[in-house]
Design a protein around this motif. Structure first.
Motif, PDB file in Angstrom:
ATOM      1  N   HIS A  51      -6.485 -28.735  -2.180  1.00  0.00           N
ATOM      2  CA  HIS A  51      -7.461 -27.668  -3.047  1.00  0.00           C
ATOM      3  C   HIS A  51      -8.710 -28.133  -2.588  1.00  0.00           C
ATOM      4  O   HIS A  51      -9.604 -27.359  -2.525  1.00  0.00           O
ATOM      5  CB  HIS A  51      -7.028 -28.227  -4.434  1.00  0.00           C
ATOM      6  N   HIS A  79      -5.888 -21.511  -9.044  1.00  0.00           N
ATOM      7  CA  HIS A  79      -5.949 -22.343 -10.109  1.00  0.00           C
ATOM      8  C   HIS A  79      -5.512 -21.784 -11.357  1.00  0.00           C
ATOM      9  O   HIS A  79      -5.216 -22.390 -12.248  1.00  0.00           O
ATOM     10  CB  HIS A  79      -7.207 -23.127 -10.203  1.00  0.00           C
ATOM     11  N   GLU A  94      -2.446 -30.725  -6.060  1.00  0.00           N
ATOM     12  CA  GLU A  94      -3.851 -30.938  -5.464  1.00  0.00           C
ATOM     13  C   GLU A  94      -3.913 -31.240  -3.844  1.00  0.00           C
ATOM     14  O   GLU A  94      -4.705 -30.694  -3.134  1.00  0.00           O
ATOM     15  CB  GLU A  94      -4.803 -32.338  -5.933  1.00  0.00           C
TER      16      GLU A  94
HETATM   17 FE   LIG Z   1      -6.929 -28.196  -7.802  1.00  0.00          FE
END
Ligand SMILES: [Fe+2]
Length: 299
Positions: A156, A242, A146
């Motif tokens: 992200h 993703h 992330e």
């Molecule tokens: Fe993510």
């Protein structure tokens, strides 16, 4: 008086106003350290906790869980069966996004996803509280993904925020604040509530696992739709990224978090199952709500 309050909360948790109130509160709880004045004080919680209790009772009343898996092996079978059912049931909506949706319709869905994707790193951070050993490492690796593996531009939430204006632009005059389906808010609020209230930790981990493991399929279908409309590469990057990342996250969550937890304490299996089922129920309503706005407001 108490009964009246309970009744009011039970109604409010299913209204746009009630879910907006919860969402605003959760965002205050996750306020940046630079804005401490917005963080709720103890007295602010009373009304919110009543609303949450009513909402949890409502969601619990809607799921059917007759045979709770008794051990980790049974849970794994139960979970795989649920994931397969999930795939079949959500397929028509994602086929629509892949094959038929216009760019504004597709963009509406990407924009609604901000309810979850916008705060996802904080949710992962909160999901590992109290763990240790390999389970904690599994979530730490997830969290580091992330964080864009340490590159600020690759975080992200930042990647998502960069693409958001492009999709919002495709919506033209449509005011998302007016046409937000309640179920889209519920879809985001559920994870925030589960992450912020420790008593829901088992439900959080169940819901998170189902969410992450279904991303590769859902995003692949969305990417097919984006391809049809020649969405520029930089705006589809979040979704491209993703597909492989969340396939791994889902796998790791099952093997290194859910199954070890179920082995350590079989009593948590009920919470894991409830988290999966409640998230799934809300998710289906969310897709139906999104589809209805697409059909009525966008062409
Ligand atoms: Fe993510």
């Amino acid at each position: 008086m108490t009964n009246k309050l309970i009744t009011d909360d039970a109604i409010a948790c299913n209204t746009l106003a009630g879910q907006l109130q919860l969402n605003a509160f959760y965002l205050r709880e996750l306020a940046p350290p630079s804005a401490p004045e917005t963080i709720p004080l103890a007295a602010d919680y009373a009304g919110i906790l009543g609303l949450e209790t009513a909402w949890n009772d409502y969601e619990a009343s809607r799921i059917e869980l007759t045979d709770v898996p008794a051990n980790a092996e049974q849970f794994e079978e139960w979970y795989i069966a649920l994931r397969n059912t999930h795939r079949k049931e959500v397929a028509p909506f994602f086929d629509f996004l892949a094959e038929d949706a216009s760019l504004p319709q597709l963009s509406l869905f990407v924009s609604l996803e901000a309810q979850v994707d916008g705060r996802f790193d904080d949710i992962i951070a909160l999901s590992q509280l109290g763990m240790d050993g390999d389970m904690k490492l599994a979530l730490a690796e997830n969290y580091w993904d992330e964080m864009g593996l340490g590159d600020v531009d690759e975080m992200h939430t930042r990647v998502f925020t960069r693409a958001a204006p492009y999709f919002k632009e495709q919506l033209g005059d449509l005011d998302l604040d007016v046409h937000m389906p309640i179920s889209a808010l519920k879809n985001g609020n559920l994870l925030l509530m589960y992450a912020l209230r420790r008593q829901h930790v088992g439900r959080l981990l169940g819901a998170l696992t189902l969410l992450e493991q279904t991303v590769p399929y859902r995003f692949t279908r969305m990417l097919k739709g984006m391809d049809r409309h020649n969405v520029p590469k930089e705006h589809r990057y979040y979704h491209d990224l993703h597909v492989p990342v969340d396939a791994n996250h889902g796998k790791q969550l099952v093997a290194r978090v859910l199954l070890p937890l179920a082995r350590q304490n079989p009593r948590i299996i009920l919470d894991l199952c409830e988290g999966c089922l409640i998230r799934y129920g809300i998710e289906k309503e969310y897709y139906a709500g999104a589809r209805s706005v697409m059909d009525r407001q966008l062409h």
